[in-house]
Design a protein around this motif. Structure first.
Motif, PDB file in Angstrom:
ATOM      1  N   ASP A  14      35.320  36.402 -17.155  1.00 16.49           N
ATOM      2  CA  ASP A  14      35.883  35.545 -16.112  1.00 16.49           C
ATOM      3  C   ASP A  14      37.090  36.205 -15.436  1.00 16.49           C
ATOM      4  OD1 ASP A  14      33.993  33.598 -16.627  1.00 16.49           O
ATOM      5  OD2 ASP A  14      35.338  32.370 -17.879  1.00 16.49           O
ATOM      6  N   THR A  15      37.944  36.824 -16.234  1.00 16.15           N
ATOM      7  CA  THR A  15      39.116  37.505 -15.685  1.00 16.15           C
ATOM      8  C   THR A  15      38.688  38.686 -14.825  1.00 16.15           C
ATOM      9  OG1 THR A  15      40.494  36.824 -17.545  1.00 16.15           O
ATOM     10  CG2 THR A  15      41.263  38.712 -16.268  1.00 16.15           C
ATOM     11  N   MET A  16      37.681  39.426 -15.299  1.00 16.13           N
ATOM     12  CA  MET A  16      37.185  40.567 -14.521  1.00 16.13           C
ATOM     13  C   MET A  16      36.644  40.092 -13.176  1.00 16.13           C
ATOM     14  SD  MET A  16      36.897  43.764 -14.487  1.00 16.13           S
ATOM     15  CE  MET A  16      36.001  45.087 -13.736  1.00 16.13           C
ATOM     16  N   HIS A  17      35.905  39.005 -13.196  1.00 17.06           N
ATOM     17  CA  HIS A  17      35.369  38.448 -11.947  1.00 17.06           C
ATOM     18  C   HIS A  17      36.514  38.030 -11.022  1.00 17.06           C
ATOM     19  CE1 HIS A  17      32.661  36.422  -9.216  1.00 17.06           C
ATOM     20  NE2 HIS A  17      33.395  35.324  -9.327  1.00 17.06           N
ATOM     21  N   ALA A  18      37.532  37.404 -11.577  1.00 17.25           N
ATOM     22  CA  ALA A  18      38.691  36.976 -10.784  1.00 17.25           C
ATOM     23  C   ALA A  18      39.426  38.178 -10.182  1.00 17.25           C
ATOM     24  CB  ALA A  18      39.647  36.147 -11.636  1.00 17.25           C
ATOM     25  N   LEU A  19      39.587  39.256 -10.958  1.00 16.17           N
ATOM     26  CA  LEU A  19      40.236  40.472 -10.453  1.00 16.17           C
ATOM     27  C   LEU A  19      39.455  41.059  -9.279  1.00 16.17           C
ATOM     28  CD1 LEU A  19      41.218  42.258 -13.789  1.00 16.17           C
ATOM     29  CD2 LEU A  19      42.800  41.351 -12.070  1.00 16.17           C
TER      30      LEU A  19
END
Length: 160
Positions: free
Chosen positions: A62-67
């Motif tokens: 999820d964090t990777m997608h947000a980045l």
């Protein structure tokens, strides 16, 4: 430190090889609208040294997608990913571009003679004798510090 303090997402963990890495790597510029990258071109490849044992950036899916969605990936490793960072990430920034976390160490090449092949780099030098992104980064940081000092003086004079 930036990830640990919560200023940037993710964490830095031991290199995938579980060894200390000290060598030169290639980074591609992904974002050019930050104070640190504004004079670079998107896709430009930089040679920058690394020196770390705990430099593998990792985060949740999820964090990777947000980045990726917020365009917060500033630099990626090109060719070899020296530490196994997720998505070949070498540097990230906050959405505003004010905070930049970079695993490689451009400050290790501040002087031309700090480069391991400095005596063979004459053809790669800029007209003023500068070869390394470390000098470029140092100039940016010095320029920003100078701007901040001028700003502080102006505020003091107005408030005095």
């Amino acid at each position: 430190m930036l990830c640990e303090s919560g200023l940037l997402p993710g964490v830095l963990i031991r290199n995938e090889s579980l060894t200390f890495a000290c060598k030169e790597v290639h980074l591609a510029v992904e974002r050019t609208d930050t104070r640190f990258t504004s004079e670079l071109k998107k896709g430009q490849v930089l040679r920058i040294p690394i020196a770390h044992g705990e430099g593998r950036f990792t985060c949740s899916t999820d964090t990777m997608h947000a980045l990726e969605t917020a365009d917060c990936v500033a630099f990626r490793y090109v060719g070899t990913n020296p530490n196994g960072s997720i998505g070949d990430i070498a540097g990230i920034c906050d959405p505003s571009g004010v905070v930049l976390g970079l695993m490689p160490h451009p400050e290790r090449y501040i002087r031309r003679t700090q480069h391991p092949h400095w005596s063979r780099l004459a053809e790669d030098l800029d007209p003023d004798g500068i070869h390394t992104p470390g000098i470029y980064m140092d100039r940016i940081l010095q320029g920003r510090a100078y701007e901040m000092r001028i700003e502080q003086r102006t505020v003091r004079k107005k408030g005095a």
